[in-house]
Design a protein around this motif. Structure first.
Motif, PDB file in Angstrom:
ATOM      1  N   SER A 210     -18.914  15.586 -10.909  1.00 25.57           N
ATOM      2  CA  SER A 210     -19.597  16.521 -10.016  1.00 25.57           C
ATOM      3  C   SER A 210     -21.101  16.425 -10.203  1.00 25.57           C
ATOM      4  O   SER A 210     -21.879  16.432  -9.252  1.00 25.57           O
ATOM      5  CB  SER A 210     -19.218  17.963 -10.326  1.00 25.57           C
ATOM      6  N   CYS A 211     -21.448  16.344 -11.454  1.00 24.13           N
ATOM      7  CA  CYS A 211     -22.843  16.335 -11.820  1.00 24.13           C
ATOM      8  C   CYS A 211     -23.555  15.119 -11.240  1.00 24.13           C
ATOM      9  O   CYS A 211     -24.634  15.227 -10.650  1.00 24.13           O
ATOM     10  CB  CYS A 211     -22.875  16.300 -13.346  1.00 24.13           C
ATOM     11  N   ILE A 212     -22.939  13.975 -11.402  1.00 26.57           N
ATOM     12  CA  ILE A 212     -23.547  12.750 -10.888  1.00 26.57           C
ATOM     13  C   ILE A 212     -23.610  12.798  -9.358  1.00 26.57           C
ATOM     14  O   ILE A 212     -24.646  12.499  -8.755  1.00 26.57           O
ATOM     15  CB  ILE A 212     -22.751  11.504 -11.363  1.00 26.57           C
ATOM     16  N   ILE A 213     -22.511  13.209  -8.751  1.00 31.07           N
ATOM     17  CA  ILE A 213     -22.472  13.250  -7.292  1.00 31.07           C
ATOM     18  C   ILE A 213     -23.499  14.237  -6.754  1.00 31.07           C
ATOM     19  O   ILE A 213     -24.243  13.952  -5.809  1.00 31.07           O
ATOM     20  CB  ILE A 213     -21.063  13.643  -6.799  1.00 31.07           C
ATOM     21  N   GLU A 214     -23.534  15.373  -7.362  1.00 29.37           N
ATOM     22  CA  GLU A 214     -24.418  16.442  -6.887  1.00 29.37           C
ATOM     23  C   GLU A 214     -25.883  16.039  -7.034  1.00 29.37           C
ATOM     24  O   GLU A 214     -26.684  16.225  -6.117  1.00 29.37           O
ATOM     25  CB  GLU A 214     -24.108  17.717  -7.694  1.00 29.37           C
ATOM     26  N   THR A 215     -26.211  15.477  -8.172  1.00 29.59           N
ATOM     27  CA  THR A 215     -27.591  15.041  -8.411  1.00 29.59           C
ATOM     28  C   THR A 215     -27.986  13.996  -7.372  1.00 29.59           C
ATOM     29  O   THR A 215     -29.067  14.058  -6.776  1.00 29.59           O
ATOM     30  CB  THR A 215     -27.712  14.434  -9.826  1.00 29.59           C
ATOM     31  N   ASN A 216     -27.051  13.067  -7.179  1.00 30.95           N
ATOM     32  CA  ASN A 216     -27.254  12.019  -6.202  1.00 30.95           C
ATOM     33  C   ASN A 216     -27.526  12.555  -4.802  1.00 30.95           C
ATOM     34  O   ASN A 216     -28.475  12.169  -4.125  1.00 30.95           O
ATOM     35  CB  ASN A 216     -25.956  11.212  -6.156  1.00 30.95           C
ATOM     36  N   SER A 245     -30.938  19.568 -15.439  1.00 31.10           N
ATOM     37  CA  SER A 245     -30.861  20.154 -16.781  1.00 31.10           C
ATOM     38  C   SER A 245     -29.412  20.208 -17.276  1.00 31.10           C
ATOM     39  O   SER A 245     -29.147  20.029 -18.462  1.00 31.10           O
ATOM     40  CB  SER A 245     -31.529  21.528 -16.821  1.00 31.10           C
ATOM     41  N   ILE A 246     -28.486  20.434 -16.354  1.00 30.53           N
ATOM     42  CA  ILE A 246     -27.076  20.375 -16.737  1.00 30.53           C
ATOM     43  C   ILE A 246     -26.736  18.968 -17.224  1.00 30.53           C
ATOM     44  O   ILE A 246     -26.082  18.778 -18.246  1.00 30.53           O
ATOM     45  CB  ILE A 246     -26.169  20.757 -15.543  1.00 30.53           C
ATOM     46  N   THR A 247     -27.222  17.991 -16.471  1.00 27.14           N
ATOM     47  CA  THR A 247     -26.973  16.595 -16.828  1.00 27.14           C
ATOM     48  C   THR A 247     -27.484  16.289 -18.232  1.00 27.14           C
ATOM     49  O   THR A 247     -26.799  15.633 -19.022  1.00 27.14           O
ATOM     50  CB  THR A 247     -27.690  15.647 -15.835  1.00 27.14           C
ATOM     51  N   ALA A 248     -28.667  16.776 -18.517  1.00 30.10           N
ATOM     52  CA  ALA A 248     -29.272  16.499 -19.818  1.00 30.10           C
ATOM     53  C   ALA A 248     -28.360  16.978 -20.951  1.00 30.10           C
ATOM     54  O   ALA A 248     -28.133  16.267 -21.928  1.00 30.10           O
ATOM     55  CB  ALA A 248     -30.629  17.173 -19.908  1.00 30.10           C
ATOM     56  N   VAL A 249     -27.823  18.171 -20.767  1.00 29.56           N
ATOM     57  CA  VAL A 249     -26.941  18.734 -21.798  1.00 29.56           C
ATOM     58  C   VAL A 249     -25.684  17.879 -21.943  1.00 29.56           C
ATOM     59  O   VAL A 249     -25.275  17.523 -23.052  1.00 29.56           O
ATOM     60  CB  VAL A 249     -26.539  20.180 -21.438  1.00 29.56           C
ATOM     61  N   LEU A 250     -25.072  17.556 -20.796  1.00 24.85           N
ATOM     62  CA  LEU A 250     -23.835  16.779 -20.819  1.00 24.85           C
ATOM     63  C   LEU A 250     -24.050  15.408 -21.423  1.00 24.85           C
ATOM     64  O   LEU A 250     -23.235  14.912 -22.191  1.00 24.85           O
ATOM     65  CB  LEU A 250     -23.292  16.627 -19.398  1.00 24.85           C
ATOM     66  N   GLU A 251     -25.166  14.829 -21.058  1.00 22.10           N
ATOM     67  CA  GLU A 251     -25.455  13.477 -21.520  1.00 22.10           C
ATOM     68  C   GLU A 251     -25.558  13.464 -23.042  1.00 22.10           C
ATOM     69  O   GLU A 251     -25.072  12.545 -23.705  1.00 22.10           O
ATOM     70  CB  GLU A 251     -26.761  13.010 -20.883  1.00 22.10           C
ATOM     71  N   ARG A 252     -26.169  14.477 -23.565  1.00 26.96           N
ATOM     72  CA  ARG A 252     -26.329  14.540 -25.006  1.00 26.96           C
ATOM     73  C   ARG A 252     -24.968  14.712 -25.693  1.00 26.96           C
ATOM     74  O   ARG A 252     -24.672  14.105 -26.695  1.00 26.96           O
ATOM     75  CB  ARG A 252     -27.244  15.718 -25.360  1.00 26.96           C
ATOM     76  N   LYS A 253     -24.132  15.551 -25.083  1.00 22.85           N
ATOM     77  CA  LYS A 253     -22.861  15.884 -25.723  1.00 22.85           C
ATOM     78  C   LYS A 253     -21.804  14.798 -25.575  1.00 22.85           C
ATOM     79  O   LYS A 253     -20.946  14.632 -26.427  1.00 22.85           O
ATOM     80  CB  LYS A 253     -22.317  17.195 -25.133  1.00 22.85           C
ATOM     81  N   HIS A 254     -21.828  14.116 -24.433  1.00 22.97           N
ATOM     82  CA  HIS A 254     -20.764  13.140 -24.168  1.00 22.97           C
ATOM     83  C   HIS A 254     -21.385  11.815 -23.756  1.00 22.97           C
ATOM     84  O   HIS A 254     -21.141  11.312 -22.673  1.00 22.97           O
ATOM     85  CB  HIS A 254     -19.848  13.655 -23.056  1.00 22.97           C
ATOM     86  N   ARG A 255     -22.180  11.278 -24.659  1.00 24.42           N
ATOM     87  CA  ARG A 255     -23.016  10.137 -24.314  1.00 24.42           C
ATOM     88  C   ARG A 255     -22.244   8.957 -23.728  1.00 24.42           C
ATOM     89  O   ARG A 255     -22.520   8.498 -22.620  1.00 24.42           O
ATOM     90  CB  ARG A 255     -23.807   9.692 -25.543  1.00 24.42           C
ATOM     91  N   ARG A 457     -20.110  23.099 -13.407  1.00 27.78           N
ATOM     92  CA  ARG A 457     -21.281  22.957 -14.258  1.00 27.78           C
ATOM     93  C   ARG A 457     -20.913  22.779 -15.732  1.00 27.78           C
ATOM     94  O   ARG A 457     -21.788  22.720 -16.585  1.00 27.78           O
ATOM     95  CB  ARG A 457     -22.179  24.186 -14.116  1.00 27.78           C
ATOM     96  N   GLY A 458     -19.615  22.748 -15.998  1.00 30.33           N
ATOM     97  CA  GLY A 458     -19.181  22.556 -17.374  1.00 30.33           C
ATOM     98  C   GLY A 458     -19.494  23.750 -18.252  1.00 30.33           C
ATOM     99  O   GLY A 458     -19.589  23.638 -19.467  1.00 30.33           O
ATOM    100  N   ARG A 459     -19.693  24.891 -17.619  1.00 29.54           N
ATOM    101  CA  ARG A 459     -20.039  26.076 -18.402  1.00 29.54           C
ATOM    102  C   ARG A 459     -18.827  26.978 -18.493  1.00 29.54           C
ATOM    103  O   ARG A 459     -18.594  27.810 -17.624  1.00 29.54           O
ATOM    104  CB  ARG A 459     -21.169  26.840 -17.696  1.00 29.54           C
ATOM    105  N   TYR A 460     -18.020  26.775 -19.506  1.00 24.40           N
ATOM    106  CA  TYR A 460     -16.882  27.668 -19.674  1.00 24.40           C
ATOM    107  C   TYR A 460     -16.371  27.634 -21.101  1.00 24.40           C
ATOM    108  O   TYR A 460     -16.563  26.670 -21.826  1.00 24.40           O
ATOM    109  CB  TYR A 460     -15.754  27.326 -18.693  1.00 24.40           C
TER     110      TYR A 460
END
Length: 647
Positions: A210-216, A245-255, A457-460
């Motif tokens: 979702s994050c990649i698609i949405e950003t795109n 900013s969501i992407t940044a968090v995800l990227e760090r956590k699930h590189r 948003r992966g916030r749960y």
RNA sequence: GGGUCCGUAGCCUAGUCAGGAUCAAGGCGCUGGCCUUCGGAGCCGGAGAGCAGGGGUUCAAAUCCCCUCGGACCCGCCA
């Protein structure tokens, strides 16, 4: 005598007495229904009537005088559960229960009806469907959604205890954009190892994709609008910033996962189109799409089922949304709707004029809406020919009504409008009785302090996490309080207590009100919690294990105020239950269980049972303890909580 | 902007639909007691609100009606 509603019997005695008295005193006056209420103070008896205020006003006589006349006319000997009738305040008639009789009836009834005590059967048993949980099979159940299964399951248990034939249905929402998103993402990541539950894994993929698609999408749109510095552009920029900013968090956590997903997706050109194509193909039942989407849905669902089974919540039927798309039910409904005057074409889009249905059939006031409020129309079919969630819900509802007289949809408060549009669609199709029997049981969500959970948003916080933590904390408590028990026993108890605490915390609050999540709130072992009630039950059971079996207790020996309190609460359980079932209020059962536990603990502390003298008194108290334990257990079970023998 | 819902002690919650009694009910927290042989995840006591604010209806309003304020949600070719 065994009664399935002792307090109801007392109430009937009071009503009879009052009615007869009024008939004698005022033969010509007709009374519709006589108002009764439970007094707040013990000195005012167990039930009071305010009927004389009204009569006094009509006759222009002091209500107190009337009340006195009434009290004088009533002879309590004619009413077995009545001890005295007194007058108080400005004209209350107070009815005092004959406790020797009430205690006997109540305790006998509880002990002999046992698991059935209180669960008074309806005169009109219905076939009911309770549809609940129905989460998207794309991510794990979150604590944000957790009230849904807990309330839904409690409702099903309560209604079934009421004598209805209840089936629990889970609507598997496998059609729609969101499943296409996760299936697409998953298809790009065939062989990645992930330890953990499949729904957690897929939930992560859903978020990342979702994050990649949405950003795109946002970037492209900004590109297109880069020349205009309009408000819309600013809005887009804001959204993009959020996703970045969501992407940044995800990227760090699930590189590594993020990286390989990004790599694969960036090879594809038009992500939006890929998703909508996949969605359309799935809705049409094309093999490629079916293979991709069914696979991920089944995987997710397996994880969701596992979570639900941990908390002892089961279903009778898993209804796949796609079934209705593939078997032409949706198209039949669309055709039928097109034949009504309530559907219109807007370009390529098909719209349903819900407002007109409500106006034409005069439904607005019934729906609790003002006459001049305009109900938004519902889009039935997208420009690309695919349908929307609520559209598919129409044939599904009709399908449910083939199997039930009444359907209760346990669905979040935020879906009020679509649920209303759904009902209006049934009305439009001429299914007015079905529309009337479709109930939206709306509940509020569990929120985190400050923000709402969002799986996109992966916030749960997952329900699995909370369950695990609850059990862990319960284990620590058991360890602290009962270190002598075996490991096996401690484990079993901590499951019962931890899950009980969680369920109770979410079931005790009025469903319409929000619950803000904190660990301490959801996992509470102190008063006003499942563990407190369970503890009370365990104490009662402990007494019963030690006491001799009581055959015929002399309940008239129970004369202390606290004993009367306890009897009275036990006697009231059936009325509480009926109210809870008829008005769909699982929280009132939770409230009741806590009150009963409170009174029991007071009793426990104040009076000895086993070692009371003489023997007859001890027997009566042991019988009271037994009755209490039964009702505590019955009430807990209705909200899906186990009453442990020991803890 | 329109609509729906919510607003009760420092905090959380019941009571509101089906209006009634000069102590508005519980819990947390605060506070003073209780290791009385049935399990202290307990019990007994104390302080703390007048029910968001204002009007109205009523013999009687936390409860019904109106207005205002505060918060949540909805008004998608999402679910």
């Amino acid at each position: 005598m065994v009664s399935n509603n002792p307090f109801g019997d007392f109430r009937a005695n009071c009503e009879e007495a009052l009615e007869q008295s009024l008939k004698k005193l005022y033969p010509s006056t007709r009374f519709k229904s006589l108002p009764f209420e439970v007094p707040l103070k013990k000195e005012f008896g167990e039930l009071a009537s305010t009927a004389l205020f009204d009569l006094g006003k009509n006759l222009k006589i002091d209500p107190r005088q009337l009340a006195q006349q009434v009290a004088d006319t009533i002879s309590v000997e004619e009413h077995p559960l009545l001890r005295a009738v007194t007058v108080a305040g400005g004209g209350y008639v107070n009815f005092h229960a004959a406790f020797d009789e009430l205690s006997r009836t109540t305790i006998d009834s509880v002990r002999s009806l046992d698991a059935e005590y209180g669960h008074v059967k309806t005169d009109r048993p219905l076939k009911l469907i309770v549809e609940h949980t129905s989460a998207n099979p794309i991510s794990p159940l979150s604590i944000g959604q957790a009230r849904n299964p807990i309330l839904g399951d409690a409702l099903a248990r309560i209604l079934s205890a009421r004598g209805h034939h209840v089936n629990r249905h889970f609507y598997v929402d496998d059609v729609g954009r969101q499943t296409a998103v996760v299936a697409y993402g998953h298809s790009k990541l065939q062989d990645i190892a992930f330890d953990g539950k499949p729904d957690h894994y897929l939930g992560l993929i859903y978020t990342l994709t979702s994050c990649i698609i949405e950003t795109n999408r946002l970037k492209q749109e900004l590109e297109r609008n880069k020349d205009s510095a309009s408000e819309a552009t600013q809005q887009l920029q804001k959204q993009l910033d959020e996703w970045v900013s969501i992407t940044a968090v995800l990227e760090r956590k699930h590189r590594s996962l993020f990286k390989s997903l990004l790599q694969s997706l960036s090879k594809d050109q038009n992500l939006e189109k890929i998703i909508s194509d996949l969605n359309r193909e799935y809705e049409l039942g094309e093999e490629r799409a079916k293979k991709l989407i069914r696979r991920v849905c089944e995987l997710s669902l397996a994880g969701i089922k596992e979570t639900l089974s941990k908390i002892d919540i089961t279903f009778d039927s898993w209804d796949w949304e796609s079934t209705f798309a593939w078997n032409s039910d949706v198209s039949k409904v669309l055709k039928a709707l097109k034949d009504t005057e309530y559907v219109y074409q807007e370009g390529p889009v098909l719209e349903f004029d819900a407002d007109r249905v409500a106006d034409n059939l005069g439904l607005k006031s019934k729906l609790g809406l003002g006459e001049d409020y305009e109900i938004p129309s519902l889009t039935l079919v997208r420009a690309d020919g695919t349908t929307l969630y609520t559209t598919r819900d129409i044939p599904y509802s009709l399908w449910k009504f083939k199997r039930a007289d009444k359907v209760i949809n346990v669905v979040g408060l935020e879906q009020r409008l679509p649920q209303m549009q759904l009902r209006l669609a049934l009305w439009a199709l001429g299914h007015s009785s079905k529309a009337k029997n479709l109930v939206h049981f709306a509940h509020n969500l569990v929120t985190l302090p400050g923000y709402k959970m969002s799986s996109r948003r992966g916030r749960y916080i997952t329900l699995d996490q909370v369950v695990e933590e609850a059990i862990k904390r319960a284990y620590e408590e058991v360890e602290k309080r009962s270190p002598q028990r075996s490991m096996k026993e401690k484990t079993a108890i901590s499951k019962i207590v931890g899950i009980g605490a969680l369920k109770y915390a979410l079931a005790e609050v009025d469903p319409i009100k929000p619950v803000v999540f904190t660990w301490d709130r959801v996992i509470n072992f102190e008063r006003n919690s499942a563990p407190y009630i369970q503890y009370s039950y365990a104490r009662a059971r402990s007494i019963l294990r030690k006491a001799e079996k009581v055959e015929k207790p002399n309940c008239a020996l129970l004369v202390k105020p606290i004993e009367h309190d306890l009897v009275l609460i036990l006697a009231r359980y059936p009325e509480v239950f009926i109210d809870s079932a008829e008005n769909l209020k699982p929280n009132s059962i939770a409230e009741y269980a806590n009150l009963l536990a409170d009174k029991f603990n007071t009793f426990y502390n104040a009076l000895p049972a086993i070692r009371a003298k003489p023997k007859e008194l001890s027997e009566a108290r042991v019988a009271l303890v037994e009755a209490t334990s039964i009702v505590l257990r019955n009430a807990l079970n209705l909200i899906g909580i186990i009453a442990p023998e020991r803890m």
